[in-house]
Design a protein around this motif. Structure first.
Motif, short mmCIF file in Angstrom:
data_model
loop_
_atom_site.label_atom_id
_atom_site.label_comp_id
_atom_site.label_asym_id
_atom_site.label_seq_id
_atom_site.Cartn_x
_atom_site.Cartn_y
_atom_site.Cartn_z
N ASP A 116 3.30 -8.59 -8.23
CA ASP A 116 3.53 -8.57 -9.68
C ASP A 116 3.61 -6.90 -10.18
O ASP A 116 4.00 -6.70 -11.32
N GLY A 117 3.26 -6.09 -9.09
CA GLY A 117 3.23 -4.69 -9.22
C GLY A 117 2.47 -3.92 -9.99
O GLY A 117 2.13 -2.91 -10.62
N ASN A 118 1.12 -4.91 -10.13
CA ASN A 118 -0.30 -4.33 -10.85
C ASN A 118 -0.68 -3.47 -9.76
O ASN A 118 -1.22 -3.98 -8.41
N PRO A 119 -1.19 -1.97 -9.95
CA PRO A 119 -1.75 -0.99 -9.32
C PRO A 119 -3.28 -1.34 -8.78
O PRO A 119 -3.87 -1.47 -10.07
N GLU A 120 -3.84 -0.87 -8.02
CA GLU A 120 -5.17 -0.52 -7.72
C GLU A 120 -5.44 0.62 -6.91
O GLU A 120 -4.79 0.86 -5.92
N VAL A 121 -6.23 1.44 -7.26
CA VAL A 121 -6.47 2.73 -6.55
C VAL A 121 -7.48 2.63 -5.44
O VAL A 121 -8.56 1.97 -5.79
N TRP A 122 -7.09 2.89 -4.13
CA TRP A 122 -8.07 2.67 -3.09
C TRP A 122 -8.69 3.82 -2.58
O TRP A 122 -9.93 3.58 -2.22
N ILE A 123 -8.09 4.98 -2.57
CA ILE A 123 -8.62 6.27 -2.25
C ILE A 123 -8.41 7.40 -3.16
O ILE A 123 -7.27 7.49 -3.63
N THR A 124 -9.45 8.06 -3.73
CA THR A 124 -9.12 9.34 -4.54
C THR A 124 -9.47 10.42 -3.98
O THR A 124 -8.97 11.79 -4.11
N VAL A 142 1.00 -1.25 -0.19
CA VAL A 142 0.02 -0.13 0.05
C VAL A 142 1.03 1.24 -0.17
O VAL A 142 2.03 1.22 0.74
N THR A 143 0.59 2.29 -0.84
CA THR A 143 1.40 3.26 -1.11
C THR A 143 0.78 4.80 -1.23
O THR A 143 -0.53 4.66 -1.43
N CYS A 144 1.19 5.66 -0.54
CA CYS A 144 0.79 7.12 -0.68
C CYS A 144 1.24 7.56 -1.87
O CYS A 144 2.24 8.11 -2.10
N ALA A 145 0.20 7.67 -2.97
CA ALA A 145 0.54 8.07 -4.36
C ALA A 145 0.46 9.40 -4.51
O ALA A 145 -0.80 9.82 -4.67
N ASP A 146 1.28 10.30 -4.64
CA ASP A 146 1.40 11.62 -4.36
C ASP A 146 0.99 12.23 -5.92
O ASP A 146 0.60 13.25 -5.74
N ASN A 180 -2.71 12.54 -5.33
CA ASN A 180 -3.15 12.57 -4.05
C ASN A 180 -3.96 11.46 -3.65
O ASN A 180 -5.24 11.60 -3.10
N GLU A 181 -3.61 10.27 -3.94
CA GLU A 181 -4.44 9.25 -3.69
C GLU A 181 -3.82 7.84 -2.87
O GLU A 181 -2.45 8.01 -2.69
N LEU A 182 -4.63 6.85 -2.35
CA LEU A 182 -3.71 5.71 -1.73
C LEU A 182 -3.79 4.64 -2.82
O LEU A 182 -5.08 4.43 -3.40
N TRP A 183 -2.91 3.97 -3.18
CA TRP A 183 -2.85 2.96 -4.14
C TRP A 183 -2.22 1.69 -3.61
O TRP A 183 -1.62 1.71 -2.32
N ALA A 184 -2.59 0.62 -4.14
CA ALA A 184 -2.02 -0.75 -3.59
C ALA A 184 -1.40 -1.60 -4.87
O ALA A 184 -2.24 -1.67 -5.84
#
Length: 304
Positions: free
Chosen positions: A115-123, A100-104, A107-111
């Motif tokens: 395999d490195g495939n992202p999913e946006v958790w919070i927008t 889980v990362t703070c995708a700056d 300004n979102e939260l990603w996971a």
């Protein structure tokens, strides 16, 4: 692999690395005997967000270059895990290997899966853009705490430097990701964050006020009984099995559970952004500092 064998492998691989013999202040014997700070690799632009997986490997970000790198705890090699990483900043691993990362970037939260495939958790929060999730801690019982300071980025598109939120806050995302709510709204600029392994306490750095606070954590995720832990702010933070808290900025400064300074680890960089315990035995302190990453062997063990 046997933890002792793992540590010996790492020590052998570091013989050719650059070691620094700056004097370490260590009042309580938390650093391994004769240990020296070792530069693992440099050549990055700005390293941040170290997170350790179940195997002891540390993933960290080079945010300006929009990459997530992986340090292999056995081979001591650094490789690229993910390009186009959403300008990830702070990161933390879940038990199932999800990162889980703070995708700056937006300004979102990603996971990321393994395999490195992202999913946006919070927008957003209540329909408005967050300031810029910066650092996070995943509660062992479930749920994610993250800080949301405002650091305007030159790569932001379609928004100015003003916040859409009513302040710079700390948030909690429930384990099932159905609830997102504010848990601290009286800080100047919250940044580093880490909790105890029993999920009872949470430490939050208010880097804007140059203070770090300790909260009690309720079962529902809300925070109560805020107390001053120490008169120092921090970028990233870590905690060890003795309850010592590691703060960053000018090297790494260590406080015991009572908020008393017990150690200072100098790092040859203008700024240390973050820190985590890596390797299979969790006795390798991994430090991100400007254009480089460093390790230091410890007596204490990180908790995860």
């Amino acid at each position: 692999m046997n933890p002792i064998k793992s540590t010996l492998c790492i020590a052998a691989l570091l013989i050719g690395a650059q070691a620094f013999s700056q004097e370490i202040e260590d009042k309580k014997g938390i650093v391994a005997k004769n240990a020296q700070l070792v530069k693992v690799q440099d050549g990055f632009e700005f390293t941040e967000g170290p997170a350790v997986n179940r195997f002891g490997d540390v993933y960290f970000t080079d945010q300006p270059n929009n990459r997530i790198h992986k340090w292999n705890a056995i081979s001591n090699e650094v490789s690229v895990f993910k390009e186009d990483a959403g300008r990830s900043n702070g990161m933390y691993f879940m038990l199932d290997g999800t990162l889980v990362t703070c995708a700056d970037n937006k300004n979102e939260l990603w996971a990321f899966d393994t395999d490195g495939n992202p999913e946006v958790w919070i927008t957003a929060f209540k329909g408005k853009k967050l300031n810029g999730p910066n650092d996070l801690w995943i509660r062992p019982k479930g749920g994610i705490y993250f800080t949301d300071p405002l650091y305007a980025r030159p790569y932001w598109e379609g928004r100015g430097e003003e916040s859409e939120q009513d302040g710079q806050n700390v948030y909690f995302l429930s384990a099932d990701r159905t609830e997102l709510f504010k848990v601290a709204d009286d800080l100047v600029k919250p940044n580093g964050i880490v909790g105890t392994p029993d999920s009872k306490y949470l430490f939050v750095s208010d880097i804007g006020a140059k203070k770090t606070y300790k909260y009690e954590v309720r079962e529902d995720g809300y925070l109560i009984n805020k107390t001053l832990f120490c008169e120092m702010g921090s970028d990233g933070m870590a905690i060890d099995d003795r309850g010592n808290v590691y703060l960053t900025g000018d090297g790494v400064t260590v406080f015991n559970r009572n908020g008393e300074q017990i150690a200072h680890i100098p790092v040859p960089a203008k700024w240390t952004a973050n820190v985590v315990f890596g390797a299979l035995d969790r006795k390798t302190l991994f430090i991100t500092a400007m254009d480089a990453v460093y390790t230091l062997q410890m007596k204490t063990r990180g908790v995860w």
